[in-house]
Design an enzyme around this catalytic site. Structure first.
Site, PDB file in Angstrom:
ATOM      1  N   LYS A  37     -94.477 -19.520  13.535  1.00 40.48           N
ATOM      2  CA  LYS A  37     -93.186 -18.975  13.411  1.00 40.48           C
ATOM      3  C   LYS A  37     -91.975 -20.355  14.018  1.00 40.48           C
ATOM      4  O   LYS A  37     -92.693 -20.908  14.789  1.00 40.48           O
ATOM      5  CB  LYS A  37     -92.522 -18.114  14.776  1.00 40.48           C
ATOM      6  CG  LYS A  37     -91.482 -17.070  14.533  1.00 40.48           C
ATOM      7  CD  LYS A  37     -91.866 -16.444  15.424  1.00 40.48           C
ATOM      8  CE  LYS A  37     -90.559 -15.796  15.523  1.00 40.48           C
ATOM      9  NZ  LYS A  37     -89.809 -14.464  16.383  1.00 40.48           N
ATOM     10  N   ASP A  57     -82.593 -17.519  17.189  1.00 39.79           N
ATOM     11  CA  ASP A  57     -82.342 -16.379  17.434  1.00 39.79           C
ATOM     12  C   ASP A  57     -81.743 -15.598  17.554  1.00 39.79           C
ATOM     13  O   ASP A  57     -81.859 -14.914  19.353  1.00 39.79           O
ATOM     14  CB  ASP A  57     -83.777 -15.608  16.866  1.00 39.79           C
ATOM     15  CG  ASP A  57     -84.286 -14.688  17.550  1.00 39.79           C
ATOM     16  OD1 ASP A  57     -83.536 -13.701  16.345  1.00 39.79           O
ATOM     17  OD2 ASP A  57     -84.934 -13.680  17.364  1.00 39.79           O
ATOM     18  N   LYS A  84     -79.398  -9.637  20.241  1.00 38.45           N
ATOM     19  CA  LYS A  84     -79.353  -9.653  21.511  1.00 38.45           C
ATOM     20  C   LYS A  84     -78.408  -9.505  22.661  1.00 38.45           C
ATOM     21  O   LYS A  84     -78.157 -10.692  22.692  1.00 38.45           O
ATOM     22  CB  LYS A  84     -80.758 -10.685  21.537  1.00 38.45           C
ATOM     23  CG  LYS A  84     -81.113 -10.790  20.937  1.00 38.45           C
ATOM     24  CD  LYS A  84     -82.196 -12.434  21.394  1.00 38.45           C
ATOM     25  CE  LYS A  84     -83.971 -12.444  20.051  1.00 38.45           C
ATOM     26  NZ  LYS A  84     -84.583 -11.035  20.671  1.00 38.45           N
ATOM     27  N   ASP A 113     -87.625 -19.872  20.354  1.00 38.00           N
ATOM     28  CA  ASP A 113     -88.383 -18.890  19.124  1.00 38.00           C
ATOM     29  C   ASP A 113     -88.968 -19.370  17.958  1.00 38.00           C
ATOM     30  O   ASP A 113     -89.503 -19.413  16.772  1.00 38.00           O
ATOM     31  CB  ASP A 113     -87.097 -17.894  18.484  1.00 38.00           C
ATOM     32  CG  ASP A 113     -87.270 -16.426  18.070  1.00 38.00           C
ATOM     33  OD1 ASP A 113     -88.679 -16.408  18.763  1.00 38.00           O
ATOM     34  OD2 ASP A 113     -87.448 -15.857  17.349  1.00 38.00           O
ATOM     35  N   ASP A 156     -83.464  -7.418  14.672  1.00 42.32           N
ATOM     36  CA  ASP A 156     -84.179  -8.452  15.242  1.00 42.32           C
ATOM     37  C   ASP A 156     -86.336  -8.938  15.469  1.00 42.32           C
ATOM     38  O   ASP A 156     -85.984  -9.089  16.585  1.00 42.32           O
ATOM     39  CB  ASP A 156     -83.583  -8.693  16.764  1.00 42.32           C
ATOM     40  CG  ASP A 156     -83.671  -9.139  17.954  1.00 42.32           C
ATOM     41  OD1 ASP A 156     -84.218 -10.648  17.502  1.00 42.32           O
ATOM     42  OD2 ASP A 156     -84.158  -8.984  19.067  1.00 42.32           O
ATOM     43  N   GLU A 206     -87.147 -10.131  12.804  1.00 44.76           N
ATOM     44  CA  GLU A 206     -87.389 -11.118  11.860  1.00 44.76           C
ATOM     45  C   GLU A 206     -88.547 -12.351  11.509  1.00 44.76           C
ATOM     46  O   GLU A 206     -88.695 -12.941  10.793  1.00 44.76           O
ATOM     47  CB  GLU A 206     -85.776 -12.073  12.201  1.00 44.76           C
ATOM     48  CG  GLU A 206     -85.993 -13.346  12.669  1.00 44.76           C
ATOM     49  CD  GLU A 206     -86.180 -13.178  14.153  1.00 44.76           C
ATOM     50  OE1 GLU A 206     -86.848 -13.518  14.937  1.00 44.76           O
ATOM     51  OE2 GLU A 206     -85.489 -12.148  15.538  1.00 44.76           O
ATOM     52  N   ARG A 239     -91.705 -12.162  12.131  1.00 46.29           N
ATOM     53  CA  ARG A 239     -93.022 -11.889  11.124  1.00 46.29           C
ATOM     54  C   ARG A 239     -91.821 -11.451   9.434  1.00 46.29           C
ATOM     55  O   ARG A 239     -92.629 -11.809   8.952  1.00 46.29           O
ATOM     56  CB  ARG A 239     -92.704  -9.832  11.114  1.00 46.29           C
ATOM     57  CG  ARG A 239     -91.935  -9.399  10.885  1.00 46.29           C
ATOM     58  CD  ARG A 239     -91.981  -7.632  12.117  1.00 46.29           C
ATOM     59  NE  ARG A 239     -91.906  -7.612  13.498  1.00 46.29           N
ATOM     60  CZ  ARG A 239     -91.962  -7.136  14.095  1.00 46.29           C
ATOM     61  NH1 ARG A 239     -92.625  -6.311  14.153  1.00 46.29           N
ATOM     62  NH2 ARG A 239     -91.926  -6.770  15.796  1.00 46.29           N
TER      63      ARG A 239
END
Length: 531
Positions: free
Chosen positions: A299, A304, A311, A324, A384, A386, A388
């Protein structure tokens, strides 16, 4: 520094060029009382601290050192209540003996199953003491080394070397001033000698260069490490080890041609400011037959924000969302190490769908439907969730390469952190065989993994009334639902395993990246090359 980061576009911040520590590791078979240097470090288990009938050391090595220094070592260990517990240490300053200091470092119970982690911790403690006392050269001996098999001696030496390198390294690239480490050499006493040990120590140093790269990538702020910068890092690996690596970087238009709507949906908000980069780095040995084709998918969210599901609130850790891209850092770190190790018989594809998850008028909204490259449609009920979405297209791409096995890594869910804490990563796979392989690699590397269930009945929570699936199914069993989502994009003929590294990617106490999973990935690839 062994790699370069692109010029920052915000804040005028550029990392300093700092080389990682270089420590010479040497195995010696000499009488312990003959060694001379700045510090003699003795690894001691709780059992080693057993006293004899005269209330003195029973262990022969401790007894020899204590006798050399007139009983001072026993006296100090007693006064400071040193019992050999893991993490305990006591260092004694000497005069007139050729060795400036002798230290006892606790290994705890140090059973066979826990030995790698205990020896790594010993190495880190030795490095910390070397910093504190400005030691240039150190010798390490295990008090119970006479009881260790040759295999365990090899494990001990390599794990201590790993810990010493980790404990010596500091990422000071963004500080205006920094001190260089003083430790230059480490001698291993009583842990064997010969080409096998020398080869293992060289391997440890090669893996560590990958760990350093991984740490530096994760530590780099999002105004310095963009998707484009991450792609440049992959290109740097390919150019440095061009005998075994090739690289392909796809831009947004090329990804559009491959119908990567899931990935491009996440990238859309900052597509103009920091365009997405799809990274495909390929390792092929220079000669011999390729028996296995593997893929490592990471990933690569360089920042993020959460998107429109931004968030917010205490504990959201938005200021840490530079990490992230920890999965991509692990993949590229492993690539760098493997470029030096050059395992035969295995082809490895390193894949990262790099982008940011931001907010803008062009960004993905809650309720939007995106279409992945395998044709499956996804209702985005949480922007959020995202990571995946980017991994979905990356996994389809990997399967289309005809690989036999895929391991993907992601800082995917807070749920996994709640379940396993900050030291253990969760693994998810329908393949018992692949689970055994990866867990065995993690044990050799001294990293902790725990297999989690793939509960198929939970998939009901991910169903959508308007698309093939939703991208989130609520808070309960969040890490399992994320793994079940990823499974929808993996060919059934391909063995696949997902590692959620959201917990161990970052050390809250040190406020720094850990380089987690890189040693495990390297071990896994090397084991596949020899099997």
């Amino acid at each position: 520094m062994a790699h370069d980061l692109a010029k920052a576009t915000l804040g005028l911040t550029l990392p300093l060029q700092i080389d990682p520590p270089k420590i010479s590791f040497t195995a010696k078979e000499i009488n312990i009382v003959e060694w001379k240097g700045d510090m003699l470090a003795v690894g001691v288990t709780e059992k080693d601290m057993t006293k004899d009938a005269n209330s003195k050391f029973q262990n022969s090595i401790l007894k020899k050192i204590d006798s050399q220094h007139g009983g001072l070592l026993f006296q100090v260990s007693t006064e400071e209540d040193f019992t050999g517990k893991l993490g305990q240490s006591t260092v004694l300053r000497l005069s007139g003996h050729g060795t400036k200091r002798v230290g006892l470092f606790g290994l705890g119970k140090c059973t066979t199953g826990s030995s790698t982690a205990a020896y790594q911790a010993l190495g880190e403690s030795v490095a910390s003491s070397a910093k504190a006392y400005q030691a240039n050269n150190v010798a390490v001996i295990i008090a119970s080394s006479e009881d260790l098999t040759p295999a365990l001696k090899l494990t001990a030496a390599s794990a201590i070397a790993t810990g010493t390198l980790r404990g010596t390294y500091e990422d000071n690239r963004f500080k205006s001033e920094s001190k260089k480490p003083t430790l230059k050499s480490v001698d291993f006493l009583g842990l064997g000698v010969g080409p096998e040990l020398e080869k293992k120590l060289k391997y440890i140093e090669q893996v560590f260069t990958g760990v350093v790269l991984g740490k530096e990538l994760v530590n780099s702020p999002a105004n310095v490490l963009t998707p484009g910068t991450l792609a440049q890092e992959a290109e740097k690996i390919a150019s440095t080890y061009n005998d075994v690596f090739s690289v392909k970087i796809l831009d947004a238009e090329q990804c559009k041609e491959l119908k990567m709507g899931s990935y491009l949906g996440v990238a859309a908000a900052s597509a103009s400011a920091n365009p997405p980069k799809f990274i495909h780095l390929c390792y092929k040995p220079t000669s011999g037959t390729v028996k296995k084709k593997l893929a490592l998918v990471g990933k690569g969210l360089t920042f993020d924000s959460g998107g429109y599901n931004i968030k917010t609130g205490p504990g959201c850790s938005i200021e840490l969302m530079k990490y992230d891209m920890g999965g991509s850092a692990a993949v590229l770190g492993a690539a760098k190490a493997l470029g030096q190790i050059k395992p035969p018989g295995v082809e490895v594809h390193f894949i990262v769908a790099a982008c940011e998850n931001m907010i803008s008028g062009t960004g993905m909204r809650p309720g939007d439907i995106v279409t992945a490259s395998n044709g499956k449609t996804i209702e985005v009920n949480n922007t959020d969730a995202e990571g995946r979405l980017t991994l979905a297209d990356a996994l389809v791409y990997a399967c289309n390469l005809g690989v036999d096995k895929i391991v993907d890594l992601a800082t995917l869910t807070g749920a996994c952190v709640i379940a396993l804490g900050s030291s253990i990563a969760g693994i998810f796979t329908p393949s018992d065989e692949l689970a055994k392989e990866v867990v065995a690699a993690s044990e050799s590397a001294g990293e902790k993994l725990w297999r989690m269930p793939m509960e198929e009945s939970y998939w009901e929570k991910m169903k959508s009334s308007v698309a093939d699936m939703a991208n989130s199914g609520g808070r309960q069993a969040g890490s399992i639902l994320a793994a079940l989502f990823l499974q929808q994009f993996v060919d059934e003929k391909v063995q696949w395993l997902h590692i959620d590294i959201a917990g161990p990617v970052w050390n809250d106490k040190k406020k720094s990246a850990t380089g987690f999973a890189i040693p495990t990935l390297v071990e896994w690839v090397v084991s596949n090359s020899s099997s």
